[in-house]
Design a protein around this motif. Structure first.
Motif, PDB file in Angstrom:
ATOM      1  N   UNK A 179       0.816  -1.200   0.000  1.00 22.89           N
ATOM      2  CA  UNK A 179       0.000   0.000   0.000  1.00 22.89           C
ATOM      3  C   UNK A 179       0.856   1.258   0.000  1.00 22.89           C
ATOM      4  N   UNK A 180       0.371   2.287   0.714  1.00 19.38           N
ATOM      5  CA  UNK A 180       1.046   3.577   0.709  1.00 19.38           C
ATOM      6  C   UNK A 180       2.019   3.757   1.863  1.00 19.38           C
ATOM      7  N   UNK A 181       2.004   2.850   2.850  1.00 19.95           N
ATOM      8  CA  UNK A 181       2.736   3.134   4.081  1.00 19.95           C
ATOM      9  C   UNK A 181       3.889   2.193   4.389  1.00 19.95           C
ATOM     10  N   UNK A 182       3.767   0.913   4.092  1.00 15.66           N
ATOM     11  CA  UNK A 182       4.774  -0.034   4.550  1.00 15.66           C
ATOM     12  C   UNK A 182       5.562  -0.603   3.365  1.00 15.66           C
ATOM     13  N   UNK A 183       6.834  -0.858   3.602  1.00 13.58           N
ATOM     14  CA  UNK A 183       7.663  -1.524   2.601  1.00 13.58           C
ATOM     15  C   UNK A 183       8.716  -2.355   3.295  1.00 13.58           C
ATOM     16  N   UNK A 184       9.192  -3.394   2.596  1.00 16.05           N
ATOM     17  CA  UNK A 184      10.273  -4.235   3.084  1.00 16.05           C
ATOM     18  C   UNK A 184      11.264  -4.413   1.945  1.00 16.05           C
ATOM     19  N   UNK A 185      12.490  -4.806   2.269  1.00 17.87           N
ATOM     20  CA  UNK A 185      13.484  -5.000   1.222  1.00 17.87           C
ATOM     21  C   UNK A 185      14.701  -5.739   1.708  1.00 17.87           C
ATOM     22  N   UNK A 186      15.505  -6.168   0.750  1.00 16.82           N
ATOM     23  CA  UNK A 186      16.779  -6.819   1.053  1.00 16.82           C
ATOM     24  C   UNK A 186      17.849  -6.209   0.150  1.00 16.82           C
ATOM     25  N   UNK A 187      19.071  -6.173   0.660  1.00  9.82           N
ATOM     26  CA  UNK A 187      20.223  -5.741  -0.115  1.00  9.82           C
ATOM     27  C   UNK A 187      21.378  -6.666   0.235  1.00  9.82           C
ATOM     28  N   UNK A 188      21.958  -7.297  -0.792  1.00 12.79           N
ATOM     29  CA  UNK A 188      23.035  -8.258  -0.566  1.00 12.79           C
ATOM     30  C   UNK A 188      24.238  -7.854  -1.415  1.00 12.79           C
ATOM     31  N   UNK A 189      25.350  -7.582  -0.774  1.00 11.79           N
ATOM     32  CA  UNK A 189      26.609  -7.344  -1.468  1.00 11.79           C
ATOM     33  C   UNK A 189      27.413  -8.632  -1.478  1.00 11.79           C
ATOM     34  N   UNK A 190      28.069  -8.932  -2.608  1.00  9.84           N
ATOM     35  CA  UNK A 190      28.860 -10.153  -2.734  1.00  9.84           C
ATOM     36  C   UNK A 190      27.977 -11.373  -2.443  1.00  9.84           C
ATOM     37  N   UNK A 191      26.915 -11.476  -3.215  1.00  4.89           N
ATOM     38  CA  UNK A 191      25.878 -12.478  -2.984  1.00  4.89           C
ATOM     39  C   UNK A 191      26.432 -13.892  -2.864  1.00  4.89           C
ATOM     40  N   UNK A 192      27.432 -14.248  -3.676  1.00  8.17           N
ATOM     41  CA  UNK A 192      27.958 -15.610  -3.679  1.00  8.17           C
ATOM     42  C   UNK A 192      29.041 -15.820  -2.643  1.00  8.17           C
ATOM     43  N   UNK A 193      29.301 -14.799  -1.811  1.00 12.17           N
ATOM     44  CA  UNK A 193      30.265 -14.877  -0.715  1.00 12.17           C
ATOM     45  C   UNK A 193      31.656 -15.282  -1.204  1.00 12.17           C
ATOM     46  N   UNK A 194      32.100 -14.632  -2.300  1.00 13.47           N
ATOM     47  CA  UNK A 194      33.436 -14.881  -2.823  1.00 13.47           C
ATOM     48  C   UNK A 194      34.448 -14.039  -2.038  1.00 13.47           C
ATOM     49  N   UNK A 195      35.281 -14.673  -1.232  1.00 12.44           N
ATOM     50  CA  UNK A 195      36.268 -13.940  -0.455  1.00 12.44           C
ATOM     51  C   UNK A 195      37.328 -13.354  -1.385  1.00 12.44           C
TER      52      UNK A 195
END
Length: 807
Positions: A769-785
Motif C-alpha cells: 500500500x502507501x505506508x509499509x515496505x520491506x526490502x533486502x540488499x546483498x553485497x557479494x551475494x555468492x560470498x566470494x572472499x
C-alpha cells in the motif's frame, strides 16, 4: 585576489541579479506524461524573445526575467514538440504553465545533468561523459549505507573497497589509498578531510536523503579546480518542498548490523519548508588484526596477516565494531514569487571504529565528530553558497606504529556563481568566484606545527550554438593557493547532434591535483621491521651519555629517537592533459548507448612514501648533522654509523635540529601516457524491465621515473558489468554482476597483486500500500572472499534486510 575583493564582487553581482528582475515576470511549470510521471529534458522556449530553459528530472522549469507581453511557448523533446499560444506574462508576477504530454519517450531522453556545465542540460548534449544515478535507484539501495557502491556497476567507475566503509572512488586510472582525484560535492559543499583531501565516506553513510548522484568522468578542473583530476562526483539532496512526508526505516543483517534511518519534511509556514534527517548504525567490519602473535601488546592468538606481503602491525585493532551517527536540519524559504530560495542547513556526524587504509599503514578512527553548516541563496541566474566544516578527531590509532594521531580541522568557504543567456538564446555563460580558508591542528602527531592555507579562484564557461546541431564550449579556471603556484585549467569542447538523440563530442581538458597537507607537512611516526618486530623509535641514550653529555652538549638522544614519515614542502602539482571523443545515442524508446575514448598525458606524480636515505628523496631532511658546538662531530657521526649500521642512512635532523630517523618522504617523479574506452548500454525491454551493461578498457605507460619507486595505475586493464532489473508499481528487484581483471597495486607500504575478482549484488523491495515496505540488499551475494586493494580487508558477503514506514 583577496577575500574583500571577492566578497564585494559576489555582493554586487547578487544585487545586479535582483535589480535586473524588476519590471519583468516569470514563467514556471511542470511537465508530466499522461500518467502523471515527470518528464525531464524538455526544452521550453518563449519564442518571441528566444528565452529557453530545460525541465529538470522532476519535470520542473522556470524562466525569469521575461518581459511584459503575450507569447507563444514551445515544448520540445527529441522529435516531439507542442506549441502553446497566448501565454501572458506580467511584471512582478509568476505565470504557471503546466503541461501534460502524451508523448512516447524513452527514459534516457528525459535524463538531465547539472555537473558537466554547472547548469541544467540533457545528458546527450553535455560536453563531458556523465554517469547519473537517479533518486529512485538510490532509494532502492539506500539501506546499505555505502555511498560509492551506488556507482559500483556503472560505466567507467573504479570503485575499490578496502573495508566496510573504506572506499576509493576513481575513474581512468592512477587510483590510490585515500584517493582524491575525484572530489565529492554535496549541494556544492566539499565534505573531504582537508589534511588528506580525500573523502570521509563513513560520515556520508546516510543515503535516504539523496536526490541524485552525477559522476563526471574525465578532467574537470576547468569548472571545479583543485583535484578534479579524473572527474567529480556531484551529489544533490532532496528539497523539502518537493519531498514532503516522512520515512522511518530499520535495517539489520550480517556483520551484526543494526541501522535506523529517519527522514521528515514539511511546510512549517507560508513558503517556508523544513527537513530533518537522522541515521545511526552499528556493525562489525571485515578487518582483522595483523600484529606479531605473542609480541606485546598483541595476544598470543593474534592472527597473521591475511595474505602474503603485508607488513606486520605493532598493535591490534582497538575495537571490532563500527558506530556511525548522522543528523541534519534544513530550512528553505522561498522569496519573490518563489523565484529565489534561501537555504540554511546544518549537520553533525560521529564516527567510531572504521579502519582506513593509508600510505603509512592502516589507521583506525576511534573518535571523530564532524559538525557543519551551509548557507545558500539561489535564483535562476545566480547562486551564493557558503559553508563551514569542522572535524574533531582526537583518537585515531595508527596500527603500524601504535601511535595516536590527532586530526582536527576547520574550513570556511564562499562561492558566487551566475549564468545568463545571450544572442537570442544561442549562447550561455556560466561564471563565478570562490574563496576557501583551511586550518589544521594535529597536536604534533601528524605535523610538526599547526598548518593551514587559503585558496581562491575565478572560473567560467561559454556555450554557443552555431546551429541547432552544433555547439562549442570554452571553459577555464584560475586557481591560486598558499600551497602551490597559480594554475590555469582550460577546456574546449565541440558537440554535434546528428539528430536530437544522437550526439558526438570532442573535448580537450587540462587539470591538476595539488599535494595535500600530509604530503607537504607530514611529521608522523612510522616503523621499520626488525627481528624483534616493528620498531617506531630507537634508544640511543648511551651515545648521549658517552659522547654528548661529557662535553656539555645536548644531542637530543636522551629520549628515544623517533622513526618518521615526513612531508616535502617543495612538491609541485600533478598535471594532466587529455583528449576525448564520445558518443551518446538513443534508439527509439528501448536503447541508450554511451561510448567514450580518451587519451591523456600525466606528469609530476607525487610518489607514495618512499625511502629517504641520506636525504635523496627529500633534501630538506638530509644526512645527520651534529649539534653546533660539539667538539668532536666526526667522532659522534662515526660512532652513530657503527652503532646503527644500514639504519644510519636515515638518521637526520628535524626542523629544530633534533635527531630523527627520516625513514620516508615524498617527491615528484615520472610521466605517463594513458588511453582507454568506457562503454555503457541501457536496454529498456519494456516499461518495467531493463538490461544494463558496461565495459572499460584502460592502458598506461609510465616513463621518466627518476627515483627508485614503483608508480602503478592501481587499476585493471579490463572490467565489465552486467545487470537486470525489474521495477513495478509495488515490487522491484535487480541483480548485478561485476568482473575485474588482475592488476598491480602500489600505495605507500602496500605493494602487491590484486587477483582477478567478481562480485554479484542483489536488491529487492516490496511496498504494501502507501505506508509499509520491506526490502533486502546483498553485497557479494555468492560470498566470494577477495580483496580489491592490496592491503585492504578480505571482503565477504553482507546481506541486509529492512522494513520501512512511510507517511
Amino acid at each position: 585576489m583577496r577575500i574583500k575583493t571577492l566578497l564585494t564582487m559576489i555582493f554586487l553581482t547578487g544585487w545586479a541579479v535582483v535589480l535586473s528582475a524588476q519590471g519583468t515576470g516569470s514563467l514556471t511549470g511542470q511537465v508530466v506524461d499522461d500518467e502523471g510521471n515527470a518528464i525531464g529534458g524538455v526544452t521550453v522556449v518563449v519564442n518571441e524573445v528566444s528565452m529557453a530553459e530545460i525541465t529538470d528530472n522532476e519535470g520542473h522549469y522556470e524562466l525569469t526575467g521575461v518581459p511584459d507581453g503575450t507569447y507563444s511557448v514551445t515544448f520540445s523533446l527529441g522529435d516531439h514538440s507542442r506549441i502553446v499560444e497566448e501565454v501572458v506574462v506580467r511584471p512582478g508576477r509568476e505565470t504557471t504553465l503546466d503541461q501534460e504530454l502524451d508523448w512516447e519517450v524513452s527514459f534516457a531522453e528525459t535524463i538531465t545533468v547539472f555537473s558537466a556545465s554547472r547548469r541544467r542540460e540533457r545528458i546527450v548534449e553535455a560536453p563531458a561523459a556523465v554517469t547519473v544515478v537517479p533518486e529512485a535507484e538510490i532509494e532502492r539501495q539506500a539501506s546499505h549505507g555505502q555511498l560509492p557502491k551506488l556507482l559500483e556497476f556503472t560505466p567507467g567507475a573504479e570503485v575499490t573497497q578496502s573495508g566496510l566503509y573504506d572506499f576509493n572512488l576513481n575513474t581512468r586510472g592512477f587510483n590510490s589509498s585515500l584517493n582524491r582525484r575525484v572530489p565529492t560535492l554535496i549541494d556544492g559543499r566539499d565534505p573531504s578531510v582537508p589534511f588528506l583531501m580525500s573523502q570521509d565516506w563513513p560520515s556520508l553513510a546516510a543515503l535516504q536523503d539523496l536526490a541524485s548522484a552525477e559522476l563526471v568522468r574525465g578532467p574537470s578542473s576547468a569548472l571545479y579546480g583543485t583535484n578534479a583530476f579524473n572527474g567529480v562526483l556531484n551529489l544533490t539532496t532532496k528539497q523539502p518542498r518537493f519531498s514532503r512526508g516522512g520515512t522511518a526505516k530499520l535495517s539489520g543483517g550480517e556483520l551484526s548490523t543494526l541501522r535506523g534511518d529517519l527522514r521528515f519534511a514539511t511546510e512549517v509556514a507560508d513558503d517556508l519548508y523544513l527537513k530533518a534527517m537522522g541515521s545511526y548504525s552499528e556493525s562489525e567490519d571485515f578487518y582483522q588484526s595483523r600484529c606479531v602473535p605473542g609480541v606485546p601488546p598483541c595476544p598470543p592468538d593474534s592472527p597473521a596477516p591475511e595474505y602474503e606481503g603485508l607488513p606486520f602491525e605493532r598493535v591490534p585493532v582497538a575495537t571490532d565494531e563500527d558506530e556511525l551517527g548522522v543528523g541534519t536540519l534544513r530550512l528553505d524559504k522561498y522569496l519573490f514569487q518563489d523565484r529565489h530560495v534561501l537555504t540554511v542547513e546544518g549537520g553533525y556526524s560521529t564516527i567510531e571504529g572504521p579502519v582506513l587504509q593509508t600510505g603509512i599503514g592502516r589507521v583506525q578512527v576511534l573518535d571523530s565528530e564532524r559538525p557543519w553548516a551551509r548557507f545558500n541563496y539561489n535564483t535562476p541566474h545566480f547562486n551564493l553558497l557558503s559553508y563551514y566544516n569542522k572535524r574533531d578527531a582526537p583518537e585515531q590509532l595508527a596500527l603500524l606504529s601504535g601511535a595516536n594521531l590527532v586530526l582536527d580541522s576547520e574550513i570556511w568557504s564562499v562561492e558566487g556563481r551566475g549564468n545568463t543567456g545571450f544572442a537570442d538564446g544561442k549562447g550561455q555563460i556560466v561564471g563565478g568566484v570562490s574563496y576557501r580558508d583551511e586550518e589544521i591542528r594535529t597536536d604534533g602527531t601528524l605535523t610538526f606545527t599547526p598548518v593551514g592555507g587559503d585558496r581562491e579562484a575565478v572560473f567560467g564557461q561559454l556555450d554557443y550554438s552555431f546551429t541547432d546541431r552544433f555547439k562549442a564550449v570554452v571553459a577555464g579556471r584560475w586557481d591560486d593557493s598558499s600551497l602551490h603556484d597559480s594554475q590555469v585549467s582550460p577546456k574546449v569542447a565541440l558537440v554535434f547532434s546528428a539528430t536530437p538523440n544522437h550526439t558526438f563530442r570532442g573535448t580537450y581538458n587540462e587539470a591538476f591535483q595539488s599535494p595535500n597537507y600530509s604530503e607537504f607537512f607530514l611529521y608522523a611516526p612510522t616503523a621499520v621491521n626488525t627481528p624483534a618486530g616493528p620498531q617506531s623509535s630507537f634508544d640511543l641514550s648511551g651515545i648521549e651519555a658517552l659522547l654528548c653529555a661529557p662535553f656539555g652538549v645536548s644531542c637530543g638522544f636522551g629520549t628515544p629517537t623517533p622513526v618518521l614519515a615526513l612531508g616535502n614542502e617543495d612538491l609541485q602539482v600533478e598535471e594532466v592533459k587529455a583528449w576525448e571523443v564520445g558518443y551518446s545515442g538513443i534508439f527509439g524508446t528501448e536503447l541508450f548507448i554511451t561510448l567514450d575514448y580518451y587519451d591523456a598525458e600525466l606528469e609530476g606524480f607525487v610518489t607514495d612514501l618512499i625511502a629517504n636515505p641520506f636525504g635523496t628523496t627529500n633534501p630538506n631532511f638530509g644526512p645527520y648533522q651534529a649539534p653546533a658546538g660539539h667538539p668532536a662531530p666526526d667522532l659522534l657521526v662515526g660512532t652513530l654509523q657503527g652503532a646503527l649500521g644500514p639504519l644510519f642512512a636515515f638518521l637526520s635532523n628535524n626542523q629544530v635540529g633534533d635527531p630523527i630517523f627520516a625513514l620516508a618522504s615524498y617527491t615528484n617523479t615520472g610521466k605517463a601516457d594513458t588511453q582507454g574506452v568506457d562503454f555503457g548500454l541501457n536496454y529498456y525491454i519494456n516499461r518495467n524491465l531493463t538490461l544494463n551493461a558496461s565495459y572499460s578498457w584502460f592502458d598506461f605507460e609510465v616513463t621518466d621515473v627518476t627515483v627508485d619507486d614503483v608508480v602503478e595505475a592501481n587499476a585493471p586493464e579490463n572490467q565489465f558489468s552486467l545487470g537486470l532489473s525489474y521495477v513495478g508499481s509495488s515490487f522491484d528487484v535487480s541483480l548485478d554482476y561485476r568482473w575485474v581483471e588482475e592488476f598491480q597495486w602500489a600505495a605507500g607500504v602496500f605493494n602487491g597483486t590484486v587477483p582477478e575478482y567478481d562480485v554479484v549484488g542483489l536488491t529487492a523491495n516490496y511496498r504494501f500500500g502507501d505506508n509499509w515496505s520491506v526490502g533486502v540488499n546483498v553485497s557479494n551475494l555468492l560470498d566470494e572472499e577477495h580483496y580489491q586493494a592490496f592491503g585492504g580487508d578480505i571482503l565477504e558477503r553482507r546481506a541486509l534486510g529492512h522494513v520501512a514506514f512511510h507517511w
